[in-house]
Write an enzyme that holds these catalytic residues in place. Structure first.
Site, PDB file in Angstrom:
ATOM      1  N   LYS A   9      23.629  38.895   1.909  1.00 16.05           N
ATOM      2  CA  LYS A   9      24.483  40.162   1.408  1.00 16.05           C
ATOM      3  C   LYS A   9      25.075  40.314   2.905  1.00 16.05           C
ATOM      4  CE  LYS A   9      20.258  42.971   0.046  1.00 16.05           C
ATOM      5  NZ  LYS A   9      19.630  41.455   0.753  1.00 16.05           N
ATOM      6  N   ARG A  88      18.295  50.429  -3.767  1.00 14.89           N
ATOM      7  CA  ARG A  88      17.112  49.572  -4.034  1.00 14.89           C
ATOM      8  C   ARG A  88      16.503  49.796  -4.867  1.00 14.89           C
ATOM      9  NH1 ARG A  88      17.666  46.704   1.155  1.00 14.89           N
ATOM     10  NH2 ARG A  88      15.787  45.080   1.496  1.00 14.89           N
ATOM     11  N   ARG A 128      17.131  33.232  10.629  1.00 12.42           N
ATOM     12  CA  ARG A 128      18.507  34.579  10.923  1.00 12.42           C
ATOM     13  C   ARG A 128      18.079  34.339  12.591  1.00 12.42           C
ATOM     14  NH1 ARG A 128      19.265  38.970   6.890  1.00 12.42           N
ATOM     15  NH2 ARG A 128      17.074  39.062   7.385  1.00 12.42           N
ATOM     16  N   ARG A 161      14.726  38.840  14.356  1.00 16.04           N
ATOM     17  CA  ARG A 161      14.511  40.815  14.000  1.00 16.04           C
ATOM     18  C   ARG A 161      12.697  39.635  13.072  1.00 16.04           C
ATOM     19  NH1 ARG A 161      18.040  41.656   8.160  1.00 16.04           N
ATOM     20  NH2 ARG A 161      16.210  42.631   7.357  1.00 16.04           N
ATOM     21  N   ARG A 172       8.318  41.594   1.277  1.00 16.40           N
ATOM     22  CA  ARG A 172       9.714  42.050   0.904  1.00 16.40           C
ATOM     23  C   ARG A 172       9.946  41.414  -0.436  1.00 16.40           C
ATOM     24  NH1 ARG A 172      12.989  39.834   6.110  1.00 16.40           N
ATOM     25  NH2 ARG A 172      14.210  40.585   5.017  1.00 16.40           N
TER      26      ARG A 172
HETATM   27  P1  AP5 Z   1      21.957  37.551   5.626  1.00 14.69           P
HETATM   28  O1  AP5 Z   1      23.877  38.013   5.248  1.00 14.69           O
HETATM   29  O2  AP5 Z   1      22.031  38.270   6.921  1.00 14.69           O
HETATM   30  O3  AP5 Z   1      21.093  38.143   4.961  1.00 14.69           O
HETATM   31  P2  AP5 Z   1      20.471  39.804   3.822  1.00 14.69           P
HETATM   32  O4  AP5 Z   1      21.077  39.471   1.864  1.00 14.69           O
HETATM   33  O5  AP5 Z   1      21.796  40.432   4.217  1.00 14.69           O
HETATM   34  O6  AP5 Z   1      19.504  39.657   4.176  1.00 14.69           O
HETATM   35  P3  AP5 Z   1      18.476  40.831   4.408  1.00 14.69           P
HETATM   36  O7  AP5 Z   1      17.169  40.660   5.061  1.00 14.69           O
HETATM   37  O8  AP5 Z   1      18.887  41.417   5.536  1.00 14.69           O
HETATM   38  O9  AP5 Z   1      18.395  41.450   3.834  1.00 14.69           O
HETATM   39  P4  AP5 Z   1      17.053  42.838   3.382  1.00 14.69           P
HETATM   40  O10 AP5 Z   1      17.510  43.551   2.034  1.00 14.69           O
HETATM   41  O11 AP5 Z   1      16.245  42.306   2.990  1.00 14.69           O
HETATM   42  O12 AP5 Z   1      16.799  43.673   4.476  1.00 14.69           O
HETATM   43  P5  AP5 Z   1      17.591  44.968   4.984  1.00 14.69           P
HETATM   44  O13 AP5 Z   1      18.622  44.637   6.421  1.00 14.69           O
HETATM   45  O14 AP5 Z   1      18.556  45.619   4.153  1.00 14.69           O
HETATM   46  O15 AP5 Z   1      21.701  35.550   5.678  1.00 14.69           O
HETATM   47  C1  AP5 Z   1      20.382  35.813   5.843  1.00 14.69           C
HETATM   48  C2  AP5 Z   1      20.811  34.327   6.804  1.00 14.69           C
HETATM   49  O16 AP5 Z   1      20.998  33.423   5.670  1.00 14.69           O
HETATM   50  C3  AP5 Z   1      21.670  34.444   7.957  1.00 14.69           C
HETATM   51  O17 AP5 Z   1      20.777  34.184   8.871  1.00 14.69           O
HETATM   52  C4  AP5 Z   1      22.803  33.718   7.337  1.00 14.69           C
HETATM   53  O18 AP5 Z   1      23.462  32.547   8.369  1.00 14.69           O
HETATM   54  C5  AP5 Z   1      22.069  32.534   6.145  1.00 14.69           C
HETATM   55  N1  AP5 Z   1      23.056  32.125   5.270  1.00 14.69           N
HETATM   56  C6  AP5 Z   1      24.101  33.164   4.118  1.00 14.69           C
HETATM   57  N2  AP5 Z   1      24.572  33.228   3.641  1.00 14.69           N
HETATM   58  C7  AP5 Z   1      24.454  31.826   3.777  1.00 14.69           C
HETATM   59  C8  AP5 Z   1      24.748  30.429   2.784  1.00 14.69           C
HETATM   60  N3  AP5 Z   1      25.704  30.216   2.186  1.00 14.69           N
HETATM   61  N4  AP5 Z   1      24.945  28.999   3.107  1.00 14.69           N
HETATM   62  C9  AP5 Z   1      23.515  28.746   4.147  1.00 14.69           C
HETATM   63  N5  AP5 Z   1      22.939  30.127   4.983  1.00 14.69           N
HETATM   64  C10 AP5 Z   1      23.452  31.348   4.611  1.00 14.69           C
HETATM   65  O19 AP5 Z   1      16.789  45.673   4.921  1.00 14.69           O
HETATM   66  C11 AP5 Z   1      15.517  45.628   5.734  1.00 14.69           C
HETATM   67  C12 AP5 Z   1      14.526  46.470   5.921  1.00 14.69           C
HETATM   68  O20 AP5 Z   1      14.947  48.366   5.822  1.00 14.69           O
HETATM   69  C13 AP5 Z   1      14.295  46.943   4.296  1.00 14.69           C
HETATM   70  O21 AP5 Z   1      12.661  46.012   4.408  1.00 14.69           O
HETATM   71  C14 AP5 Z   1      13.574  48.412   4.446  1.00 14.69           C
HETATM   72  O22 AP5 Z   1      11.986  48.686   4.981  1.00 14.69           O
HETATM   73  C15 AP5 Z   1      14.714  49.180   5.131  1.00 14.69           C
HETATM   74  N6  AP5 Z   1      15.433  49.722   3.768  1.00 14.69           N
HETATM   75  C16 AP5 Z   1      16.601  48.631   3.871  1.00 14.69           C
HETATM   76  N7  AP5 Z   1      17.718  49.337   3.315  1.00 14.69           N
HETATM   77  C17 AP5 Z   1      16.423  49.896   2.613  1.00 14.69           C
HETATM   78  C18 AP5 Z   1      17.217  50.751   1.133  1.00 14.69           C
HETATM   79  N8  AP5 Z   1      18.093  51.333   0.920  1.00 14.69           N
HETATM   80  N9  AP5 Z   1      15.789  52.277   0.893  1.00 14.69           N
HETATM   81  C19 AP5 Z   1      14.755  51.971   1.051  1.00 14.69           C
HETATM   82  N10 AP5 Z   1      14.327  50.989   2.855  1.00 14.69           N
HETATM   83  C20 AP5 Z   1      15.501  50.053   2.965  1.00 14.69           C
END
Ligand code: AP5
Length: 221
Positions: A9, A88, A128, A161, A172
């Site tokens: 994402k 989410r 990552r 991270r 997660r």
């Molecule tokens: P990346 O693009 O970083 O993936 P992502 O989907 O953004 O993953 P996240 O782990 O950031 O999502 P998440 O939803 O768990 O975390 P968030 O920060 O929102 O890609 C991942 C890896 O793959 C990278 O190394 C990239 O290079 C590689 N990659 C990407 N595309 C590729 C491809 N096509 N081919 C090969 N490699 C590829 O949330 C973290 C925490 O914050 C949550 O657990 C929660 O505690 C809190 N939080 C955040 N938002 C909320 C909310 N709305 N409500 C409540 N709590 C929240």
């Protein structure tokens, strides 16, 4: 932009932000900034966010909705924006529908869910690395920096991270299936929704996501 942890994402949101000149609004990034602040500035919210994020649990809806409401007031959102990792929970989705209906009627939502299998997600999460200065995302397996461990853009040492360990990833994923999968169904039901195969090269996923968004937006013209 919906999808499981590590599905891509943030990577896709950053690419669309650069291509279309509209901001990425990542609740994960906003919360990570908040938890970096000293307690005197962030108050109890910063340490609550840290505790929940490091355990793979979601931060309470009221807090996240408030942060999004504040971010949407910024002038750079006028032409549109990419919500990454939000909403989410069904509570967040309902709040957003009402908030957009009441406040921002000119910008209807389209939802894209990126889909990838479990083993690929685990490899993406554990590989990552991110830049703490510019938030650029790398992967030691698929998208390494030019110089090992250092950001290509600003030379900052890359970090892993704290929630990118296998046990926290599993928690997660449990949260994703229990609480976030119904949000995907919510948007599917509204009809302004599409799924994209995220198990392709980054550029191909961008092409699929951008085409899907353009197609959904045709309904508004
Ligand atoms: P990346 O693009 O970083 O993936 P992502 O989907 O953004 O993953 P996240 O782990 O950031 O999502 P998440 O939803 O768990 O975390 P968030 O920060 O929102 O890609 C991942 C890896 O793959 C990278 O190394 C990239 O290079 C590689 N990659 C990407 N595309 C590729 C491809 N096509 N081919 C090969 N490699 C590829 O949330 C973290 C925490 O914050 C949550 O657990 C929660 O505690 C809190 N939080 C955040 N938002 C909320 C909310 N709305 N409500 C409540 N709590 C929240």
């Amino acid at each position: 932009m919906l999808g499981a942890p590590g599905v891509g994402k943030g990577t896709q949101a950053q690419r669309l932000m650069a291509a279309w000149g509209i901001p990425q609004i990542s609740t994960g990034d906003i919360l990570r900034e908040l938890r970096k602040k000293p307690e005197s500035e962030a108050g109890a919210i910063g340490s609550l966010a840290k505790q929940l994020m490091d355990a793979g649990k979601l931060v309470p809806d009221e807090l996240v909705n408030q942060l999004v409401a504040e971010r949407l007031l910024a002038a750079d959102t006028e032409r549109g924006y990419i919500l990454d990792g939000y909403p989410r929970t069904l509570g967040q989705a309902t709040w957003l529908d009402e908030h957009l209906g009441a406040v921002l009627t000119k910008l209807p939502v389209v939802a894209v869910s990126i889909e990838v299998g479990y083993d690929v997600l685990l490899r993406r999460i554990t590989g990552r690395r991110t830049c703490p200065t510019c938030s650029r995302i790398y992967n030691v397996y698929s998208q390494p920096p030019i110089v090992d461990g250092v950001c290509d853009v600003d030379g900052t040492p890359l970090v892993q991270r704290p929630d990118d360990t296998e046990p926290v990833f599993e928690e997660r994923m449990r949260t994703y299936h229990a609480v976030t999968a119904p949000v995907v169904e919510h948007y599917r039901g509204l009809g302004r929704f599409t799924e994209v195969n995220g198990d392709q090269a980054v550029e191909e996923v961008t092409h699929s996501v951008a085409s899907a968004i353009r197609e959904l937006r045709k309904q508004d013209l």
